[in-house]
Motif scaffolding. Structure first.
Motif, PDB file in Angstrom:
ATOM      1  N   ALA A 285      91.292 110.601 153.916  1.00  0.00           N
ATOM      2  CA  ALA A 285      91.173 109.183 154.242  1.00  0.00           C
ATOM      3  C   ALA A 285      92.555 108.616 154.572  1.00  0.00           C
ATOM      4  N   THR A 286      92.588 107.378 155.053  1.00  0.00           N
ATOM      5  CA  THR A 286      93.849 106.704 155.371  1.00  0.00           C
ATOM      6  C   THR A 286      93.999 105.474 154.501  1.00  0.00           C
ATOM      7  N   ALA A 287      95.050 105.461 153.695  1.00  0.00           N
ATOM      8  CA  ALA A 287      95.347 104.284 152.886  1.00  0.00           C
ATOM      9  C   ALA A 287      96.012 103.234 153.767  1.00  0.00           C
TER      10      ALA A 287
ATOM     11  N   VAL B 152      88.495 104.071 141.235  1.00  0.00           N
ATOM     12  CA  VAL B 152      89.841 104.383 141.702  1.00  0.00           C
ATOM     13  C   VAL B 152      90.565 105.131 140.592  1.00  0.00           C
ATOM     14  N   PHE B 153      91.171 106.248 140.947  1.00  0.00           N
ATOM     15  CA  PHE B 153      91.978 107.034 140.020  1.00  0.00           C
ATOM     16  C   PHE B 153      93.425 106.964 140.503  1.00  0.00           C
ATOM     17  N   ALA B 154      94.343 106.659 139.612  1.00  0.00           N
ATOM     18  CA  ALA B 154      95.747 106.520 139.981  1.00  0.00           C
ATOM     19  C   ALA B 154      96.621 107.329 139.027  1.00  0.00           C
ATOM     20  N   GLU B 155      97.684 107.894 139.584  1.00  0.00           N
ATOM     21  CA  GLU B 155      98.622 108.638 138.755  1.00  0.00           C
ATOM     22  C   GLU B 155      99.491 107.664 137.975  1.00  0.00           C
TER      23      GLU B 155
ATOM     24  N   ARG C 106      99.953 111.504 133.612  1.00  0.00           N
ATOM     25  CA  ARG C 106      98.531 111.814 133.727  1.00  0.00           C
ATOM     26  C   ARG C 106      97.893 110.895 134.763  1.00  0.00           C
ATOM     27  N   TRP C 107      96.656 111.248 135.140  1.00  0.00           N
ATOM     28  CA  TRP C 107      95.856 110.405 136.024  1.00  0.00           C
ATOM     29  C   TRP C 107      94.882 109.600 135.183  1.00  0.00           C
TER      30      TRP C 107
ATOM     31  N   ARG D 136     100.521 107.482 144.042  1.00  0.00           N
ATOM     32  CA  ARG D 136      99.446 108.435 144.312  1.00  0.00           C
ATOM     33  C   ARG D 136      98.143 107.936 143.694  1.00  0.00           C
ATOM     34  N   TRP D 137      97.090 107.869 144.520  1.00  0.00           N
ATOM     35  CA  TRP D 137      95.787 107.403 144.061  1.00  0.00           C
ATOM     36  C   TRP D 137      94.707 107.928 144.999  1.00  0.00           C
TER      37      TRP D 137
END
Length: 264
Positions: free
Chosen positions: A96-98, A62-65, A71-72, A43-44
């Motif tokens: 959006a589409t990863a 970019v934020f990632a779990e 935590r993120w 998850r990001w």
């Protein structure tokens, strides 16, 4: 990269330390790109951020779990050279589409090739892969200039050479853009080795090097830089565009001049 900032500051005398200014972003101005992810996918999300209310975004993050920490975390941030954002494709609900950053046959270049091209900009001035993969942009021109400036930095008194280095940060992230290409965010690591041309010369570390080199004159100094990069990649066989990069010096080392070695 953040830890290196603290390390460098701690190496300075108290009188030379500038007050720490925490970087933050204006939540109201933030433009998030949240991809739809299938079950089991990491998850990001990415976000275009502005440090001031009402100002256009100047950074991509970019934020990632991090499940192991529950935590993120912000795992990447890139300073943009232009306030015009990439046209990320959004569905009717604004998601959006990863897409795959590597092994993606729908893209003209994958993250690994982009990384190779960035390293070539630093090491050869883009002579090989860099000029083939990237169209000229402010960001790519700055990297090429780093290489050209190094060639004349010491004249006939020494050399300054760039090289790629082992990259601990291999995660890469990509979002589909409206033209069918992708916005790709990745990281790289490179070194810069400064060396004297012959014995009898020495390199005196600057104050920003004190944390690692302790004011000891050196015969050569090897700096390590960790960097975050962002590029837009087309779907067809055309050059990609490097739209920004951000680097931090994370290490410095080198042999002392003989007189200091004997003293030690």
């Amino acid at each position: 990269m953040s830890v290196s900032d603290y390390t460098e500051t701690e190496g300075l005398p108290a009188k030379d330390r500038e007050p720490y200014e925490r970087w933050s972003y204006d939540l109201a101005s933030a433009k998030p790109y949240i991809p739809r992810l299938a079950d089991g996918q990491d998850r990001w999300f990415a976000a275009a951020l502005s440090s001031e209310k009402g100002k256009a975004p100047s950074r991509l993050a970019v934020f990632a779990e991090q499940p192991q920490h529950k935590r993120w975390e912000m795992v990447s941030v890139v300073d943009l050279d232009s306030q015009k954002l990439p046209d990320v494709a959004l569905d009717r609900e604004g998601y959006a589409t990863a897409v795959a950053a590597n092994d993606n046959k729908q893209l003209a270049a994958n993250a690994d090739l982009l990384l190779t091209a960035v390293l070539d900009n630093f090491t050869t001035g883009g002579t090989n892969t860099g000029s083939k993969v990237f169209a000229p942009t402010k960001a790519s021109k700055r990297q090429v200039k780093v290489n050209s400036d190094a060639a004349t930095r010491f004249g006939d008194q020494g050399t300054s050479v760039f090289d790629g280095a082992d990259n601990r940060f291999t995660d890469a992230y990509a979002l589909k853009t409206e033209d069918g290409g992708a916005l790709v965010l990745f990281s790289h690591t490179h070194t810069q080795t400064d060396a004297v041309a012959h014995s009898g010369l020495q390199i005196n570390p600057g104050k920003e090097d004190r944390a690692w080199l302790h004011d000891v004159p050196r015969m050569s100094i090897r700096y390590t830089f960790v960097c975050n990069d962002a590029a837009t990649v087309p779907a067809k066989a055309e050059p990609s565009r490097l739209i920004g990069y951000t680097c931090a010096r994370t290490d410095a080392s080198g042999p002392p001049v003989p007189s200091w070695s004997h003293r030690a």
